[in-house]
Design an enzyme around this catalytic site. Sequence first.
Site, short mmCIF file in Angstrom:
data_model
loop_
_atom_site.label_atom_id
_atom_site.label_comp_id
_atom_site.label_asym_id
_atom_site.label_seq_id
_atom_site.Cartn_x
_atom_site.Cartn_y
_atom_site.Cartn_z
N LYS A 1 -9.42 2.21 -1.85
CA LYS A 1 -9.62 1.65 -0.50
C LYS A 1 -10.95 2.07 0.12
O LYS A 1 -11.27 3.26 0.18
CB LYS A 1 -8.46 2.07 0.40
CG LYS A 1 -8.46 1.45 1.79
CD LYS A 1 -7.15 1.82 2.49
CE LYS A 1 -7.02 1.24 3.87
NZ LYS A 1 -5.75 1.63 4.51
N GLU B 1 0.87 -1.20 0.00
CA GLU B 1 0.00 0.00 0.00
C GLU B 1 0.91 1.24 0.00
O GLU B 1 1.97 1.23 0.63
CB GLU B 1 -0.83 -0.02 1.29
CG GLU B 1 -1.62 1.24 1.58
CD GLU B 1 -2.21 1.26 3.01
OE1 GLU B 1 -1.56 0.74 3.95
OE2 GLU B 1 -3.32 1.78 3.17
N ASN C 1 -6.90 6.36 -1.66
CA ASN C 1 -5.82 5.42 -1.37
C ASN C 1 -6.07 4.25 -2.33
O ASN C 1 -7.01 3.47 -2.13
CB ASN C 1 -5.89 5.00 0.10
CG ASN C 1 -4.74 4.11 0.51
OD1 ASN C 1 -4.07 3.53 -0.32
ND2 ASN C 1 -4.54 3.98 1.81
N ASN D 1 0.33 -1.11 5.40
CA ASN D 1 1.26 -0.38 6.28
C ASN D 1 0.62 -0.47 7.66
O ASN D 1 -0.33 0.26 7.96
CB ASN D 1 1.32 1.11 5.92
CG ASN D 1 2.10 1.42 4.66
OD1 ASN D 1 3.27 1.77 4.70
ND2 ASN D 1 1.43 1.31 3.52
N CYS E 1 -4.81 -3.02 2.82
CA CYS E 1 -4.52 -2.97 4.25
C CYS E 1 -5.70 -3.23 5.17
O CYS E 1 -6.08 -4.37 5.38
CB CYS E 1 -3.85 -1.64 4.60
SG CYS E 1 -3.09 -1.72 6.24
N GLU F 1 -6.02 8.69 7.75
CA GLU F 1 -6.47 8.34 6.38
C GLU F 1 -7.79 9.02 6.04
O GLU F 1 -8.03 9.39 4.90
CB GLU F 1 -6.60 6.82 6.24
CG GLU F 1 -5.25 6.15 6.14
CD GLU F 1 -5.35 4.72 5.65
OE1 GLU F 1 -5.92 4.48 4.59
OE2 GLU F 1 -4.84 3.84 6.37
N1 CDV Z 1 -2.91 1.36 6.60
C1 CDV Z 1 -3.83 0.75 7.36
O1 CDV Z 1 -4.96 0.55 6.94
N2 CDV Z 1 -3.43 0.38 8.61
C2 CDV Z 1 -4.32 -0.22 9.57
C3 CDV Z 1 -3.91 0.13 10.97
C4 CDV Z 1 -4.25 1.52 11.32
C5 CDV Z 1 -4.55 -0.75 11.99
C6 CDV Z 1 -4.35 -1.74 9.44
O2 CDV Z 1 -5.46 -2.29 9.45
O3 CDV Z 1 -3.31 -2.37 9.42
#
Ligand code: CDV
Length: 311
Positions: free
Chosen positions: A127, A47, A110, A197, A172, A146
């Site tokens: 996203k 990501e 994103n 991330n 993510c 975000e």
């Molecule tokens: N980049 C993300 O979406 N990170 C989230 C964190 C904030 C928990 C994740 O679900 O990994």
Amino acid sequence: MSRRVVFAVAQLGPIHLDSSRKAVVKRLVDLMREAHARGAKWVTFPELALTTFFPRYVYNDVEEYDRFFEEELPSPETQPLFDCARELSIGFYLGYAEKTVIDGKVRRFNTSVLVSPNGDIIGKYRKIHLPGTKDPIGDAEFEHLEKRYFEVGDLGFPVHKSEVGRIGMCICNDRRWPETFRVMALKGAEVFMLGYNTPTRNIHYNEPAHLREHHHRLSLESAAYQNGAWVMAAAKCGSEDGFTMIGGSAIVAPTGETVARAVSEDDELITHNCDLDLGAYIRRSVFNFAKHRRIEHYGLITTQTGVEIEE
Ligand code: CDV
């Protein structure tokens, strides 16, 4: 007869605030070349793979954060990725911050794209499950903003036909929501690609650090098994300007077993020779959706977001 394809997941170590796009793109190209040398046909990158994970910082003016966004893809700086894909005949998933104009209005998402082995973009995903807050929470050592920098994705969960099989994308935090994968599985996805991330520390409550990776793995393995599909999960990890993120990039089989896992918190390639038919017996038996799903009882999933308790 099995359909075997080598897939690669390209984990990225830290990208700092002062890392140049040119240097990052070179790292990605090097990983793509390594993937090709190992016989891979597709590579999954993380990501927001072109920049540091900037939602951890508070910016008030668009001029301050605009530099993290791509207005076009490919651009002169990202063109080498597309050229490399075409040269090596290798497809890739890439996460990035997208700035676009829709009906005359600037929008920011994103986003991830799926680029075919001939270098053409064949799919885009924006996203949907954006974690964190719009306004800084203030009492943590970093933020997760975000919701400040991105809009909720407007493309649903698309699944794209590739020369090897049907590929679905998510990003993510989406991996923690079973709905994400079930929607794609209902469209026949055989491979789920995702980048992430994940900060090592949970700023919302004092969670033991080891649980961050446990929950990550739990989400991937259940998604694979419950949908009879492969999962390719690529981390950006290590310490970005002092802010640490988990590694644990993984390839998970439709049986729910992790078959390859990154061991470092740096640039690292993992590969596996995947049988795309491995999940077929699961989709024919315990997760034969057509036979066993009971949609007449699932209505709340699409009509209600939070918990409502009947008194
Ligand atoms: N980049 C993300 O979406 N990170 C989230 C964190 C904030 C928990 C994740 O679900 O990994």
